[in-house]
Enzyme design. Structure first.
Site, PDB file in Angstrom:
ATOM      1  N   GLU A 317     -16.108 -98.998 110.657  1.00  0.00           N
ATOM      2  CA  GLU A 317     -15.520 -98.002 111.552  1.00  0.00           C
ATOM      3  C   GLU A 317     -14.303 -98.556 112.285  1.00  0.00           C
ATOM      4  O   GLU A 317     -13.307 -97.855 112.464  1.00  0.00           O
ATOM      5  CB  GLU A 317     -16.557 -97.501 112.558  1.00  0.00           C
ATOM      6  CG  GLU A 317     -16.028 -96.356 113.406  1.00  0.00           C
ATOM      7  CD  GLU A 317     -17.086 -95.698 114.277  1.00  0.00           C
ATOM      8  OE1 GLU A 317     -16.803 -94.612 114.817  1.00  0.00           O
ATOM      9  OE2 GLU A 317     -18.192 -96.268 114.412  1.00  0.00           O
ATOM     10  N   LYS A 338     -24.209 -95.246 122.013  1.00  0.00           N
ATOM     11  CA  LYS A 338     -25.500 -95.647 121.456  1.00  0.00           C
ATOM     12  C   LYS A 338     -25.988 -96.968 122.042  1.00  0.00           C
ATOM     13  O   LYS A 338     -27.160 -97.299 121.923  1.00  0.00           O
ATOM     14  CB  LYS A 338     -25.415 -95.766 119.928  1.00  0.00           C
ATOM     15  CG  LYS A 338     -25.255 -94.433 119.203  1.00  0.00           C
ATOM     16  CD  LYS A 338     -25.218 -94.633 117.701  1.00  0.00           C
ATOM     17  CE  LYS A 338     -25.079 -93.328 116.934  1.00  0.00           C
ATOM     18  NZ  LYS A 338     -23.749 -92.714 117.060  1.00  0.00           N
ATOM     19  N   HIS A 343     -29.845 -94.726 118.818  1.00  0.00           N
ATOM     20  CA  HIS A 343     -29.295 -93.834 117.793  1.00  0.00           C
ATOM     21  C   HIS A 343     -30.211 -92.627 117.647  1.00  0.00           C
ATOM     22  O   HIS A 343     -31.334 -92.742 117.148  1.00  0.00           O
ATOM     23  CB  HIS A 343     -29.174 -94.597 116.473  1.00  0.00           C
ATOM     24  CG  HIS A 343     -28.398 -93.875 115.423  1.00  0.00           C
ATOM     25  ND1 HIS A 343     -27.981 -92.569 115.554  1.00  0.00           N
ATOM     26  CD2 HIS A 343     -27.953 -94.274 114.196  1.00  0.00           C
ATOM     27  CE1 HIS A 343     -27.328 -92.204 114.463  1.00  0.00           C
ATOM     28  NE2 HIS A 343     -27.298 -93.217 113.640  1.00  0.00           N
ATOM     29  N   PHE A 402     -26.313 -91.219 106.363  1.00  0.00           N
ATOM     30  CA  PHE A 402     -26.849 -91.602 105.064  1.00  0.00           C
ATOM     31  C   PHE A 402     -26.436 -90.545 104.029  1.00  0.00           C
ATOM     32  O   PHE A 402     -26.330 -89.366 104.327  1.00  0.00           O
ATOM     33  CB  PHE A 402     -28.374 -91.680 105.117  1.00  0.00           C
ATOM     34  CG  PHE A 402     -28.917 -92.937 105.751  1.00  0.00           C
ATOM     35  CD1 PHE A 402     -28.098 -93.871 106.357  1.00  0.00           C
ATOM     36  CD2 PHE A 402     -30.289 -93.185 105.729  1.00  0.00           C
ATOM     37  CE1 PHE A 402     -28.615 -95.022 106.920  1.00  0.00           C
ATOM     38  CE2 PHE A 402     -30.826 -94.341 106.298  1.00  0.00           C
ATOM     39  CZ  PHE A 402     -29.976 -95.249 106.897  1.00  0.00           C
TER      40      PHE A 402
END
Length: 417
Positions: A317, A338, A343, A402
């Site tokens: 990222e 987070k 998360h 995911f």
């Protein structure tokens, strides 16, 4: 897409249920103070699990939001969705009547849905037989019943759906709801994400994938995005729900406006079931397209709420931000909330979009906590340790899930709101 038919969309209400607070005011105050919501798991005996910590919601009573006889018909993620939606609708002072009910919709997603109830009733089935399964079992666990229950609660008869895109679910729901209003399919949408999967199956599955932090003796410091010593994410739970409205409608009724949803994009890495592509090419294209869709100049982005999971993906990222913004990336404040909430999986985009909108509205950027030994590969301005007071005009919220899903939202401030 042509700009000719697009209508402008604003946020007029927010609702939060998180590990650091129930309600938007408490959550935002604790977030800016750097307060952690992560601690030892209390829902079950986690002694034999390699990861024994989580961001659990505390002091939440579903009876404050749901009739007692209805509570047992829903799993916890739906409780959270209803509570956050109630706060958002009340905050927006939204009235749904026979005149507008067909123009108000709901779009609330989840990454996993009712896994705790699936666990429970599977045990009931094995131990007591099929006739002991509640008739509410299926609507208790399926993901679109968060949206369904919220629609029933408020009488919202417009578009009703749920995005199920793992950790990008919240951003996808908000972005898809934004599109529905832009193109005239609805005037108002109740949108966001909800999740509650702090249960044995989820913990075992994520631990087996070596995705979770094992810093069990120091839970408050376990989620440490961009830090060299990070060792995985910490599972969290909660909900974040926004009321989105067509701008002129919101102005006409004198609604309080937090921010404008200005741009949205989603795409796929088509690379791996859990890992992002190493060069971040999919996320780069997604962020570029969201910025292009928004019409906001890159130079005007004053804050990025990073996906920042406290995993090795933090490097990807970081590099995505550099590739999109070039040298200016080093001058854009970035934070991962987070580090305090853990998360929230499918709810992450919901709460983090609200954090981004509040940062714009309040001129306060929440910090990244636990950044004690920066990873040399993560070398941006991560607002380490303390909130920063800065007036900004536009901001980004990133979400990656995911399956290679990328979903980016661009928000901007609204004058005289």
């Amino acid at each position: 897409m042509s700009n000719f038919h697009k209508r402008r969309v604003v946020i007029t209400g927010v609702g939060l249920v998180t590990p650091i607070g129930v309600g938007a005011t408490q959550t935002w105050t604790n977030l800016c103070a750097g307060q952690s919501g992560i601690g030892p798991i209390t829902r079950f005996d986690a002694t034999n699990f390699p990861s024994r910590i989580a961001g659990e919601v505390k002091d939440f009573n579903p009876a404050d939001y749901i009739e007692k006889k209805e509570i047992k018909k829903m799993d916890t993620f739906i409780h959270y969705a209803l509570a956050a939606s109630q706060e958002a609708v009340d905050d927006a002072k939204l009235k749904i009547t026979e005149e507008n009910e067909d123009r108000v919709g709901v779009y609330i997603g989840s990454g996993i849905g009712g896994l705790p109830a699936i666990e429970h009733y599977h045990k009931v089935l094995l131990e007591k037989g099929p006739d002991r399964i509640t008739p509410f079992y299926i609507p208790m666990v399926i993901i679109n019943l968060a949206s369904g229950q919220v629609a029933i609660r408020f009488g919202a008869k417009g578009p009703n759906s749920s995005a199920v895109t793992a950790c990008a679910s919240g951003n996808n729901c908000i972005g898809d709801a934004f599109r529905l209003i832009q193109y005239g399919e609805a005037d108002t949408m109740i949108a966001g994400g909800a999740e509650s999967t702090i249960c044995t199956t989820a913990l075992a599955g994520f631990a087996s994938a070596k995705a979770l932090s094992r810093r069990n003796d120091d839970p408050e410091h376990a989620s440490r995005p961009f830090d060299k010593d990070r060792d995985g994410f910490v599972i969290g739970e909660g909900a974040g729900v926004l009321v989105l409205e067509e701008m002129e409608q919101a102005r006409t009724r004198g609604a309080h406006i937090y921010a404008e949803v200005a741009g949205y994009a989603m795409n796929s890495d088509a690379f791996h079931i859990t890992a992002p592509s190493e060069n971040g090419s999919g996320a780069v294209k997604c962020l570029e397209r969201a910025l292009q869709d928004s019409g906001v100049n890159k130079e005007d982005i004053g804050y990025i709420n990073a996906h920042g999971t406290s995993t090795m993906a933090d490097v990807v990222e970081t590099n995505v931000i550099k590739r999109v913004f070039g040298e200016r990336a080093y001058n854009i404040p970035v934070s991962s909330t987070k580090s305090m909430t853990g998360h929230l999986l499918g709810a992450a985009g919901g709460i983090e979009s609200i954090f981004t909108a509040l940062a714009l509205r309040e001129g306060r950027l929440p910090p990244t906590m636990n950044l004690e030994t920066p990873d040399p590969a993560c070398d941006l301005d991560y607002i380490s340790g303390k909130a920063r007071d800065v007036n900004i005009s536009a901001a980004v919220s990133n979400a990656f899930g995911f399956g290679g899903v990328n979903a980016c939202l661009v928000f901007k401030g609204v004058a005289d709101s």
